[in-house]
Structures are given as structure tokens and as C-alpha cells.
Design a protein around this motif. Structure first.
Motif, PDB file in Angstrom:
ATOM      1  N   LYS A 184       0.836  -1.211   0.000  1.00 44.58           N
ATOM      2  CA  LYS A 184       0.000   0.000   0.000  1.00 44.58           C
ATOM      3  C   LYS A 184       0.872   1.262   0.000  1.00 44.58           C
ATOM      4  O   LYS A 184       0.664   2.186   0.772  1.00 44.58           O
ATOM      5  CB  LYS A 184      -0.919   0.019   1.237  1.00 44.58           C
ATOM      6  N   ASP A 185       1.875   1.244  -0.861  1.00 39.56           N
ATOM      7  CA  ASP A 185       2.793   2.374  -0.850  1.00 39.56           C
ATOM      8  C   ASP A 185       3.369   2.570  -2.251  1.00 39.56           C
ATOM      9  O   ASP A 185       3.293   1.670  -3.091  1.00 39.56           O
ATOM     10  CB  ASP A 185       3.932   2.089   0.149  1.00 39.56           C
ATOM     11  N   ASN A 186       3.940   3.752  -2.489  1.00 41.83           N
ATOM     12  CA  ASN A 186       4.601   4.008  -3.770  1.00 41.83           C
ATOM     13  C   ASN A 186       5.969   3.354  -3.802  1.00 41.83           C
ATOM     14  O   ASN A 186       6.529   2.978  -2.787  1.00 41.83           O
ATOM     15  CB  ASN A 186       4.767   5.513  -3.985  1.00 41.83           C
ATOM     16  N   TRP A 187       6.478   3.204  -5.006  1.00 37.69           N
ATOM     17  CA  TRP A 187       7.837   2.689  -5.166  1.00 37.69           C
ATOM     18  C   TRP A 187       8.805   3.858  -5.020  1.00 37.69           C
ATOM     19  O   TRP A 187       8.599   4.919  -5.599  1.00 37.69           O
ATOM     20  CB  TRP A 187       7.991   2.052  -6.549  1.00 37.69           C
ATOM     21  N   TYR A 188       9.847   3.674  -4.219  1.00 37.82           N
ATOM     22  CA  TYR A 188      10.812   4.753  -4.022  1.00 37.82           C
ATOM     23  C   TYR A 188      12.083   4.489  -4.819  1.00 37.82           C
ATOM     24  O   TYR A 188      12.478   3.342  -5.033  1.00 37.82           O
ATOM     25  CB  TYR A 188      11.139   4.892  -2.536  1.00 37.82           C
ATOM     26  N   GLU A 189      12.693   5.568  -5.229  1.00 38.22           N
ATOM     27  CA  GLU A 189      13.890   5.473  -6.070  1.00 38.22           C
ATOM     28  C   GLU A 189      15.004   4.709  -5.347  1.00 38.22           C
ATOM     29  O   GLU A 189      15.749   3.949  -5.955  1.00 38.22           O
ATOM     30  CB  GLU A 189      14.359   6.885  -6.452  1.00 38.22           C
ATOM     31  N   GLY A 190      15.083   4.906  -4.018  1.00 33.99           N
ATOM     32  CA  GLY A 190      16.105   4.205  -3.244  1.00 33.99           C
ATOM     33  C   GLY A 190      15.952   2.692  -3.342  1.00 33.99           C
ATOM     34  O   GLY A 190      16.926   1.944  -3.303  1.00 33.99           O
ATOM     35  N   GLU A 191      14.716   2.255  -3.515  1.00 30.78           N
ATOM     36  CA  GLU A 191      14.473   0.825  -3.650  1.00 30.78           C
ATOM     37  C   GLU A 191      14.973   0.302  -4.989  1.00 30.78           C
ATOM     38  O   GLU A 191      15.436  -0.842  -5.096  1.00 30.78           O
ATOM     39  CB  GLU A 191      12.973   0.536  -3.494  1.00 30.78           C
ATOM     40  N   THR A 192      14.897   1.163  -6.018  1.00 34.40           N
ATOM     41  CA  THR A 192      15.449   0.786  -7.325  1.00 34.40           C
ATOM     42  C   THR A 192      16.950   0.576  -7.209  1.00 34.40           C
ATOM     43  O   THR A 192      17.522  -0.362  -7.784  1.00 34.40           O
ATOM     44  CB  THR A 192      15.160   1.884  -8.364  1.00 34.40           C
ATOM     45  N   VAL A 193      17.596   1.465  -6.432  1.00 34.76           N
ATOM     46  CA  VAL A 193      19.041   1.376  -6.256  1.00 34.76           C
ATOM     47  C   VAL A 193      19.419   0.028  -5.633  1.00 34.76           C
ATOM     48  O   VAL A 193      20.317  -0.659  -6.108  1.00 34.76           O
ATOM     49  CB  VAL A 193      19.537   2.553  -5.384  1.00 34.76           C
ATOM     50  N   ASN A 194      18.669  -0.367  -4.607  1.00 33.82           N
ATOM     51  CA  ASN A 194      18.918  -1.661  -3.972  1.00 33.82           C
ATOM     52  C   ASN A 194      18.588  -2.830  -4.895  1.00 33.82           C
ATOM     53  O   ASN A 194      19.286  -3.836  -4.929  1.00 33.82           O
ATOM     54  CB  ASN A 194      18.073  -1.793  -2.707  1.00 33.82           C
TER      55      ASN A 194
END
Lengths: 365, 573
Positions: free
Chosen positions: B416-426
């Protein structure tokens, strides 16, 4: 509630016979559940009596209004029952094996037990409304449809016992309804010729069951074993039997399914030829009474309903007892009013109710 | 006439029943009475053996052996005490143990009840000889499943156990009976219906001295079909010995056709333990070991963080979508900053300026942080799925899991949340929500190695006399240039100076591969190595995974080296 005439024509002897047979059944079930040693559900008798209470209410309901009302709703009852059969088939399919019943609050409900009565009502409705036209071939189309659909569904379950019972019920109703014997023979022939084609559609385990049905010796661990043990039980009962609760075959757990399909073996072993013949005689009188009701009814609908029920009850008895003494293949048909089983008992009581209903209202016009 | 027909028919039927009853109960009374008193009907089972299992070279791996059980018909015993003494002496058991076993026979006095299972052959022979003096004692033979190599191949074969009461309700239609064994995992489960033999039996009548008088019925047994696997037992043994009690998985596959040469999951177990009908201490230990979970197949039925092995997907995706080219260079100063968060490279001083090949060789995080961001979460998800992640590979083993390929939709739906750019990095270095099975890593590596064809991994090549038709590899249409670039990078991992997978290097074999060291919330890092050889026309592709095993470049790479060497010795390379 009832008119004087209806009350006078209410067949008390028939009720008495039904009650007698049921009591004999309870004694046999009690004996069957006494077996020592094995884990065996000891509450069959209690459950059976609860089922009788339910069945009596249903019976009362089925005589409270004229059977004509049931005939009026015959197609709807028949349709609902077909739907339930479909449902069982679908649920059974997803569960891999054969599934004949629903479980409602711990009580198993088996739609195939009721389809016999539903079919009798539906066919009676058609025959009654085509009274003098049943000798024509085109008037056979609808009855054949009415028969074929539930027949196919129960074969697929596979509930071979019910399927095999539907055949004599259907044929004898057509015969009583005025269908030409020539056509009946033709139908029987067509059915037999189409058997090899139907075979292709069966699944492996269904074929296996049919093969064992035709020749129990190919599975001595299954029904072959049952028949032999049942024959030993009945034969060793002798003329007077080993006495109630003293049947060794029964008590030593050699008899399989002894509270349901093989309950007659318990009776034969413990009460001997005398007891077994008495039970047979009671069923014969029941059949005779049902046939009389059918014969004495001037209304074509009533004749057909009572006749169908007479054949249904009698064929149950003939096939079940025939099975326990090895005259008939093992098909898994209960002995009405005697075998443990709620659906069978309730369905039988509905049939008895309809029979009484026809009997007490047969000359209302 | 027609009105009379039905009553007449029914009356005659009832009369026939009455006559038949009289015949059975009066005329035949003596016959049936004797049968009933002697309890003269016996069922003699005949084994329908389960199919055997062979490896690719026809070596027998799983078979059936004859086992001897001691059974007692309690009613026929002369003296219980005498038998107790005799059995205790012969079997070397205590009197109490024998007495306890005999108690079982007492509850069913008329039939042979097994009281001791699976005794030695010589003891069985000794007892068999004494049955003349000991009426009521019987030695029964039956075939038992036998896994010839103990714990070798345990996760390929799986194990058997008795059907439960509730299963029996459904399975009776298929001919299962009480005490029948059924496959619980491995090929024993997935090929249950083909492997299973159906027991037969004869129904006999015996006289009062238990001699057979006549046969009343017979059901022929049918044996199960034999199963031929693509497994090479020698490789399998090597992999299983490498793992033994270690938690991890090793899978070796032919990347051209998906045939599994070895599949190992640690800890291993001995499936023979489950064959006996009574629970042993060893069986309890296996089932209760919640940490090691030796019965769980780590190669297919568990998913883990892949870590840097996943960089192969990022590199392929980025080259394919032209987010980077073969000439794109990113500089690695040792860390990467996004907003206020700093993402470290594993090498503190950084790797300097590198292209994609260098970055694969060095497993440089910073390069892939930037490449991953350029690629974007949606593309990462697409390419991960294209290379077989996020769904089961379809191997012929039960309970394969699909792992997890996260994306925007997944995040919205489950978190229930947006995707964050930091998660793309990981995501770009195989961390975060991503979960994969070792088999999926292997399948991806195979696709990269064989020119972009996703194979369907499988164990069985033949059942009985019929070959199993194999699913043709599916071309996932990666450009030749992409594959060449990635493969060269993977070659450098093993062969170039300072490559992270240098320990896997074997002289004389051109090996390529990728290491992975995956952080996870449950403990020390998971260690991965996945690679293939020979470089140009790969015949062997493998994955080594050690749960909480430290660094991928250390132990897994060394294990891979051992497997490649053995594969060469066996003539695969």
C-alpha cells in the motif's frame, strides 16, 4: 386438517409395517456397532433415530397436502435435484475421487438418494398429462430425457447402485403408463448397444469399479471379500440364528459395511432363516400394499406415483438382499429403512409419505 | 396382462430370494458354519513393487529389497510365555519389548498381526524354521523401498510415508489402502502415479491346520514403472558430500536442454529412515529440526535474496534497452549518494572508472546503482521476469516456489505504498524485496550462456519404455551483442586478475560465472556462485548457494571449481 374420508383411507397397516422394519433395523445396527476391539463409531443408532425424527416430519409434510400439489411442482423439484447432483459432481471432481454427498453441519446429504423420488414425480407428471397417448413413440422423448440426465450424472459420480435402480423404476413406470412393449424392448436394446461407446468416456477408476462390479473375484480384497464374508455370515446363521448380539462374523469385524449395505448379513447371521424370512415377508407385504394402492387409484398421476414407488422399494430390497447372498453384484445399495444412513432413510420416508398420500386421496373426484 | 407383469416379476424375485436364503442357511448350513468357526478365509497379499529409479548411465539408485517381518496369529499360539522367551532370545530384545509387541496381536486374535518389522535375513531364516514348533508364528516377506546410496540424492528422490486416514478417503478411488506408502517429496511425489505398484492378493480358504484348501479369488499385482533420470550419480554424490549438513543448494544442469545432472540441497537426509512404518528417533529428528529443515528442498522450494548475481539481469536489461552501451563508463568512488542516503560499494576505496564488463568482473555496486536507476524499476521487473524470475521453472519436483519479483504494482497492492527510487538502487544489486530460488538463478545463467534460450529444467528422461518429450527451449530474444558483452564480463569474473570469482578458475577449462553475497534480515550474508563452461559452447551450468555462507567469491566459488574439475574428469567438459 384431513377430511373424514382421507382419515379413513389412511393406511395404518402400512405405517405399522414401516415401523416394524425400522425397529428391526435399529436392533441390527445396534448389534453391528457392538463389535469389540476396533475403533468404530458407536453413535450410529442414535443418529439413525435422529434421522427418523427428521424423516417423520418430512413424511408428515408430504401427506399434509394432496400429492397433486407435488405433481404440479414435479419439474421444479426434479430440476433442483438435478442441480444438486451437478454440484456434487463438480465438488467431487475437484476433490479427486468420487463424492456422493454434501456435508451439512456434520450430517451427510446425498442427492442421489432423492433423485429416485424426483424422477418418479417428474415422469408421473408427464404420463398423467398424456394419459392415453403413451403408446406413441414421440411421447417417449420427454420421459427418456427426464431419465437420461440424472442417469448420466449418477453414473459419473460414480454411484452405480442408484443408476442401476433408476432403470427398472423408469421402465416399469412406462409399462404401467401404457407404453408399447415393442418400444421398451427397442430402448433396452439401444441402451445395450451404446454401452461400448459410453465406456470410452469413463475414467480409469470408474472403469475399474465397473469391472469389479461385473466380476468381484478380480478384487478379492474389495467386494469379493465382502460377498464371501457375507455369505458365511448368513449361511452360518442356520435356521434360528446365533442370537442377537452373538453373531461371530459380525462381532469379530469380519463383516465389512455391516451397518450400511451389508446390514442384512447381520440379520441373517443372528436371527437365522426365520428372522431373514420375516424381514423379507414384511418387505413383500409393503410392496404388495404399494402395488394395491397403485392399482386401486383411478387417477393416472396417482397410479404412476404409487407404482413407481412400489418398484423402487421392491428393487432396493431385491438388489440389496441379492447382493448379500451373492446373487447380485455388489453395487452399494442400502436396504430401505434398515441400513444406517440419513439420506436413504429420509428419501424412503418421503416415498412412503407419497404412497400414503395417494392411498388416502385416491378417489377424491 | 401388462398390469400383471410387474407384480408377477416382483413376486418371483422375492420367492427366489427366499429360496436362496433357505439354500444358504438350511441346506448349506454345515459348510458355512465350519467356515465361520475356523475363520477359514485368509487374504495373502502379493507385492506390486514400486518402480525403480536409475541415473543417466543406467546405475540403479532406488530399488526395492525383500524385508522380513514377524507376525503372530494370537489365537493359534500354544503359550505366550514360551513365544516371548523364544523371540526375545532370537531377536536379542528384552522380554518387555516382545511382550509389548505381542499385546498388539492380542486385540486382533484371528489374523496375522505384524509385531516386529524388518529383521535380519539370518534371524528370519532361523525363525522360519521354528514356525513348525511355534504355531501362530509367521514370517512374512514384503518388498521395501531401498535408497541404495543413503543420503546421496535425497532431495531428488524425496521420501515416502504411509497415507493418513483423511487422505485415504480421497485416495481409495485410486486403489490406495491402509498402510500403503505414498511419495511425500521429490520424484517419489511428482511421479507417484507412475512409480506406484498396486498390491494384489489371493483370497484363500484354509483348514483347521491353516493349510490352504482352495483359492477363492485372486487380484493380480501390478508393478510400477521404472524411472530414468538425467542425474549423473557421480556428480550428485560430489555435490551432496560438499553440502552434507551445510544449509544450501547445488544444482548442475546441461544448459542446452535443461537436463539436471545433479541437484543437491543441504542438509541432506537418508530417505530409508521413512520406509519403516514406525517412527524412529532419526525420523523425528529430521522432522523436528526447524533450523536446518533437512526435508525442505532449498534448490526449488525456498527463495532467497540473490545479491550481486542479479547484476547479470541488470546488465542485460540495460544493454538491451540501450540505457547503457558497451562504452558507457561510470566512476566508482566507493559510494553513491541519492538524496540524503549513501549507498556503499563493497570496496571502500572504489573501483574508479569502469564499463559494464569491468563492473561485472569487480561486481561494482556503484556502477549498477547508476545503471539500475537509468534502467528504472519497470524495466528491471520486465527483464527479471523475462529471464525466468518470479515464476516456477516447472521442474518435475513438487512444491517449487515462484520467488518474488517486486514492482510498482506489487508495492501498491501488497505494501500500500509508492515505489521509491532508493528501492530501485537496492534492486539493482539484487537486494530489497527480490527473492529467487537457486534453480531460477541457474536457469537465468543457462539462458545467458546458451544464447538466450530459457530451458525447462527437468530430472526425468524416460518412464518405463516411453521417453518423455521435452519442452523445447524458449528463445527470449536477447541481442547477440548484449549476450556477448555480458558473457565476456562473466568470463572476466573468473579469469581476469582480481575477478571476484577467481577461486573457481580451473586450468584448461574456460569458465564464466558470477558471485553474489546477499545481505538478508535473518543473519550473515548468503553466498552465491553461478557459472558455466566451456565458454563458447557450454555443456555445464551450475549454481552453488550457501545459506548464511559468507562471501560468494570464497566457498561457493571453490565448490564450483571442484564440480567443474569433476565434470571434466567425467568427460562433460
Amino acid at each position: 386438517m384431513f377430511t373424514k374420508k382421507e382419515y379413513k383411507d389412511f393406511d395404518r397397516t402400512l405405517v405399522l409395517i414401516v415401523l416394524l422394519i425400522f425397529i428391526i433395523g435399529c436392533l441390527a445396527i445396534y448389534s453391528a456397532q457392538q463389535a469389540k476391539g476396533l475403533a468404530f463409531d458407536k453413535s450410529f443408532l442414535l443418529k439413525q433415530i435422529i434421522w427418523l425424527a427428521i424423516g417423520s416430519l418430512v413424511l408428515a409434510a408430504s401427506i399434509s397436502v394432496s400429492y397433486q400439489r407435488f405433481i404440479d411442482f414435479a419439474y421444479i423439484i426434479y430440476g433442483i435435484n438435478l442441480g444438486l447432483l451437478f454440484l456434487v459432481l463438480i465438488l467431487g471432481h475437484t476433490r479427486l475421487g468420487a463424492q456422493r454427498w454434501f456435508s451439512i453441519a456434520g450430517f451427510a446429504f446425498q442427492p442421489s438418494e432423492f433423485i429416485k423420488v424426483s424422477l418418479i414425480l417428474a415422469v408421473s407428471n408427464y404420463i398423467g398429462s398424456h394419459q392415453d397417448e403413451m403408446s406413441s413413440l414421440k411421447n417417449l422423448i420427454v420421459p427418456i430425457m427426464l431419465f437420461s440426465i440424472p442417469f448420466g450424472l449418477v453414473v459419473l459420480q460414480p454411484d452405480l447402485g442408484t443408476a442401476i435402480l433408476l432403470i427398472p423404476i423408469f421402465f416399469s413406470m412406462l409399462l404401467m403408463g401404457g407404453c408399447r412393449i415393442k418400444y421398451l424392448a427397442l430402448m433396452a436394446l439401444t441402451g445395450m448397444v451404446s454401452l461400448p461407446f459410453a465406456w470410452q468416456f469413463l475414467r480409469e477408476y470408474q472403469k475399474q469399479r465397473l469391472l469389479v462390479f461385473l466380476n468381484p473375484n478380480i478384487d478379492p480384497l474389495g467386494s469379493g471379500y465382502n460377498i464371501i464374508q457375507s455369505k458365511i455370515a448368513i449361511g452360518s446363521g442356520g435356521l434360528l440364528g446365533k442370537g442377537w448380539l452373538n453373531g461371530t462374523q459380525n462381532q469379530l469385524n469380519f463383516l465389512p459395511e455391516r451397518h450400511t449395505d451389508f446390514i442384512f448379513s447381520v440379520i441373517g447371521e443372528e436371527w437365522g432363516f426365520v428372522g431373514a424370512a420375516c424381514v423379507l415377508a414384511l418387505f413383500f407385504i409393503l410392496t404388495k400394499k404399494a402395488l394395491d394402492i397403485s392399482r386401486l387409484t383411478s387417477d393416472a398421476y396417482g397410479t404412476s406415483v404409487a407404482g413407481g414407488i412400489a418398484v423402487m422399494l421392491a428393487m432396493h430390497v431385491i438388489i440389496n438382499i441379492g447382493m448379500t447372498i451373492g446373487l447380485m453384484p455388489v453395487v452399494g445399495i442400502p436396504l430401505p429403512l434398515v441400513s444406517y444412513g440419513g439420506s436413504s432413510l429420509v428419501a424412503t420416508l418421503i416415498a412412503i409419505g407419497l404412497l400414503l398420500n395417494v392411498g388416502m386421496r385416491r378417489s377424491t373426484f | 396382462m401388462r398390469e400383471r407383469f410387474i407384480p408377477a416379476f416382483l413376486s418371483i424375485s422375492f420367492a427366489v430370494l427366499l429360496i436362496a436364503l433357505f439354500y444358504n442357511q438350511a441346506v448349506m448350513f454345515n459348510y458355512y458354519s465350519t467356515l465361520s468357526k475356523n475363520n477359514a478365509i485368509r487374504i495373502v497379499p502379493i507385492d506390486g513393487p514400486r518402480g525403480q529409479v536409475f541415473d543417466r548411465n543406467g546405475i540403479r539408485l532406488v530399488s526395492n529389497r525383500l524385508a522380513f517381518d514377524v507376525a503372530v496369529i494370537h489365537r493359534e499360539l500354544r503359550s505366550e510365555g514360551e513365544l516371548t522367551d523364544f523371540l526375545a532370545k532370537t531377536l536379542g530384545a528384552s522380554r518387555q519389548d516382545v511382550e509389548r509387541s505381542l499385546a498388539k496381536a492380542r486385540t486382533r486374535p484371528y489374523e496375522p498381526v505384524t509385531i516386529v518389522e524388518d529383521i535380519d535375513k539370518d534371524k528370519a531364516l532361523l525363525l522360519e524354521e521354528s514356525t513348525i514348533y511355534m504355531p501362530g508364528l509367521e514370517i512374512k516377506t514384503r518388498s521395501r523401498r531401498h535408497y541404495l546410496y543413503g543420503d546421496i540424492g535425497s532431495h531428488v528422490f524425496g521420501y515416502l510415508s504411509e497415507v493418513t486416514e483423511s487422505e485415504l478417503e480421497q485416495l481409495e478411488e485410486y486403489g490406495y489402502r491402509q498402510k500403503d506408502l505414498i511419495g511425500r517429496s521429490g520424484i517419489e511425489k511428482s511421479y507417484e502415479s507412475r512409480l506406484r505398484g498396486v498390491d494384489g492378493a489371493t483370497l484363500i480358504q484354509v483348514d483347521s491346520k491353516a493349510r490352504q484348501v482352495r483359492t477363492l479369488g485372486m487380484k493380480e499385482p501390478s508393478s510400477g514403472e521404472d524411472l530414468y533420470l538425467s542425474i549423473d550419480m557421480r556428480l550428485e554424490a560430489l555435490c551432496d558430500k560438499m553440502l552434507k549438513e551445510r544449509r544450501g543448494a547445488i544444482v548442475v544442469m546441461d544448459p542446452q536442454n535443461g537436463q539436471i545432472l545433479a541437484l543437491s540441497s543441504g542438509p541432506t537426509f537418508d530417505p530409508n529412515v521413512f520406509v519403516k512404518s514406525k517412527g524412529s528417533a532419526e525420523r523425528l529428528r529430521l522432522m523436528k529440526d526447524l533450523k536446518g529443515r533437512p526435508l525442505s528442498n532449498r534448490a526449488t522450494s525456498n527463495s532467497y535474496e540473490p545479491g550481486s548475481v542479479f547484476k547479470v539481469v541488470i546488465a542485460s536489461g540495460a544493454l538491451e534497452t540501450k540505457k547503457i552501451s558497451v562504452n558507457t563508463h561510470f566512476s566508482c568512488p566507493g559510494s553513491y549518494t541519492l538524496g540524503r542516503t549513501r549507498f556503499d560499494c563493497w570496496k571502500e576505496g572504489g573501483h574508479g572508472s569502469q564499463d559494464v564488463k569491468d563492473a561485472l568482473k569487480n561486481s561494482c555496486n556503484v556502477f549498477f546503482y547508476q545503471t539500475g536507476r537509468a534502467l528504472g524499476v519497470d524495466n528491471i521487473e520486465t527483464y527479471a521476469k523475462l529471464l525466468g524470475f518470479g515464476k516456477a521453472c516447472g521442474i518435475d519436483l513438487p512444491d517449487e516456489v515462484s520467488g518474488l519479483v517486486p514492482g510498482r504494482m506489487w508495492k501498491r497492492f501488497y505494501k500500500k505504498d509508492n515505489w521509491y527510487e532508493g528501492e530501485t538502487v537496492n534492486y539493482a544489486i539484487g537486494q530489497g524485496y527480490l527473492l529467487v530460488t537457486p534453480l531460477q538463478i541457474l536457469n537465468m545463467m543457462a539462458a545467458v550462456s546458451n544464447g538466450g534460450k530459457l530451458v525447462k529444467p527437468h530430472l526425468a528422461v524416460r518412464i518405463g519404455s516411453s521417453n518423455i518429450t521435452q519442452t523445447a527451449p524458449r528463445n527470449i530474444n536477447l541481442k547477440e551483442r548484449t549476450l556477448k558483452e555480458v558473457k565476456t564480463g562473466l568470463f572476466n569474473v573468473v579469469n581476469a586478475e582480481h575477478g571476484t570469482g577467481g577461486r573457481a578458475k580451473v586450468e584448461g577449462i574456460s569458465i564464466a560465472g558470477k558471485t553474489g553475497t546477499a545481505q538478508n534480515p535473518r543473519g550473515p550474508t548468503h553466498a552465491w556462485f553461478s557459472g558455466f563452461a566451456p565458454f563458447d559452447n557450454p555443456r555445464i551450468c551450475l549454481v552453488v548457494f550457501l545459506e548464511h555462507g559468507g562471501k560468494g567469491g570464497l566457498e561457493p566459488a571453490e565448490m564450483a571449481k571442484g564440480i567443474f574439475e569433476e565434470a571434466k574428469r567425467l568427460g562433460y567438459l
